[in-house]
Design a protein around this motif. Sequence first.
Motif, PDB file in Angstrom:
ATOM      1  N   HIS A 257       0.872  -1.182   0.000  1.00 50.00           N
ATOM      2  CA  HIS A 257       0.000   0.000   0.000  1.00 50.00           C
ATOM      3  C   HIS A 257       0.902   1.222   0.000  1.00 50.00           C
ATOM      4  O   HIS A 257       2.135   1.087   0.121  1.00 50.00           O
ATOM      5  N   GLY A 258       0.351   2.383  -0.164  1.00 47.00           N
ATOM      6  CA  GLY A 258       1.152   3.586  -0.362  1.00 47.00           C
ATOM      7  C   GLY A 258       2.303   3.752   0.619  1.00 47.00           C
ATOM      8  O   GLY A 258       3.462   3.912   0.216  1.00 47.00           O
TER       9      GLY A 258
ATOM     10  N   GLN B 203       6.386   3.304   0.003  1.00 46.12           N
ATOM     11  CA  GLN B 203       7.309   4.407   0.267  1.00 46.12           C
ATOM     12  C   GLN B 203       8.446   3.943   1.195  1.00 46.12           C
ATOM     13  O   GLN B 203       9.616   4.213   0.935  1.00 46.12           O
TER      14      GLN B 203
ATOM     15  N   SER C   6       2.862  11.444  -2.152  1.00 47.21           N
ATOM     16  CA  SER C   6       1.995  11.792  -3.283  1.00 47.21           C
ATOM     17  C   SER C   6       2.564  11.250  -4.597  1.00 47.21           C
ATOM     18  O   SER C   6       1.809  10.814  -5.466  1.00 47.21           O
TER      19      SER C   6
ATOM     20  N   HIS D  32       1.747   7.532  -4.671  1.00 46.68           N
ATOM     21  CA  HIS D  32       0.333   7.303  -5.004  1.00 46.68           C
ATOM     22  C   HIS D  32       0.068   7.557  -6.494  1.00 46.68           C
ATOM     23  O   HIS D  32      -0.667   6.784  -7.127  1.00 46.68           O
ATOM     24  N   LYS D  33       0.642   8.604  -7.033  1.00 51.63           N
ATOM     25  CA  LYS D  33       0.436   8.900  -8.462  1.00 51.63           C
ATOM     26  C   LYS D  33       0.931   7.749  -9.329  1.00 51.63           C
ATOM     27  O   LYS D  33       0.273   7.361 -10.299  1.00 51.63           O
TER      28      LYS D  33
ATOM     29  N   VAL E  47      -1.361   4.641  -9.087  1.00 53.54           N
ATOM     30  CA  VAL E  47      -2.569   4.829  -9.902  1.00 53.54           C
ATOM     31  C   VAL E  47      -2.234   4.676 -11.386  1.00 53.54           C
ATOM     32  O   VAL E  47      -2.958   4.011 -12.140  1.00 53.54           O
TER      33      VAL E  47
ATOM     34  N   SER F  32      -5.903  -3.271  -7.593  1.00 53.51           N
ATOM     35  CA  SER F  32      -5.989  -2.878  -6.189  1.00 53.51           C
ATOM     36  C   SER F  32      -7.332  -3.284  -5.617  1.00 53.51           C
ATOM     37  O   SER F  32      -8.299  -3.499  -6.358  1.00 53.51           O
TER      38      SER F  32
ATOM     39  N   LYS G 118      -6.909   0.470   3.978  1.00 50.74           N
ATOM     40  CA  LYS G 118      -5.770   0.648   3.070  1.00 50.74           C
ATOM     41  C   LYS G 118      -6.166   0.144   1.691  1.00 50.74           C
ATOM     42  O   LYS G 118      -6.881  -0.840   1.572  1.00 50.74           O
ATOM     43  N   ARG G 119      -5.626   0.806   0.664  1.00 53.25           N
ATOM     44  CA  ARG G 119      -5.762   0.275  -0.697  1.00 53.25           C
ATOM     45  C   ARG G 119      -4.533  -0.595  -0.962  1.00 53.25           C
ATOM     46  O   ARG G 119      -3.406  -0.114  -0.936  1.00 53.25           O
TER      47      ARG G 119
ATOM     48  N   TYR H   4      -2.237  -3.150  -3.275  1.00 53.78           N
ATOM     49  CA  TYR H   4      -1.901  -3.337  -4.692  1.00 53.78           C
ATOM     50  C   TYR H   4      -1.269  -4.697  -4.921  1.00 53.78           C
ATOM     51  O   TYR H   4      -0.539  -5.217  -4.066  1.00 53.78           O
TER      52      TYR H   4
END
Length: 112
Positions: free
Chosen positions: A25-26, A30, A44, A47-48, A51, A61, A75-76, A78
Amino acid sequence: MKGTYLGEFEELVLLTVGILFDDAHGISVQQELENQSGRKPMISAVHKVLVRLEDKGFLTSKMGGATTERGGRRKRLYEMTPAGKRALAGSRTLRNKMWDAIPKVVWEGGQL
């Protein structure tokens, strides 16, 4: 599906999703990017790219369960798709081919 070209940061994020397997997840992407590369991208930016990779068909996702550590937010998560795996394999093949094409003299510091 958008184009199949993988930019350098897209490739790193896709590799990181593969490393994290079922917990991508994001924030975890990271943090793992920082662990692996020593550089900490803005969340950010992560996340970009997540997507964008999903738009390209390289990731899927789904929403995970709510957790207390996130104040009840979900949480999203992936996951890499078969197209994502093919894109990484293609990138690896291209890089290996180019590395192998560098004349040995370049690495030995000799003059051409």
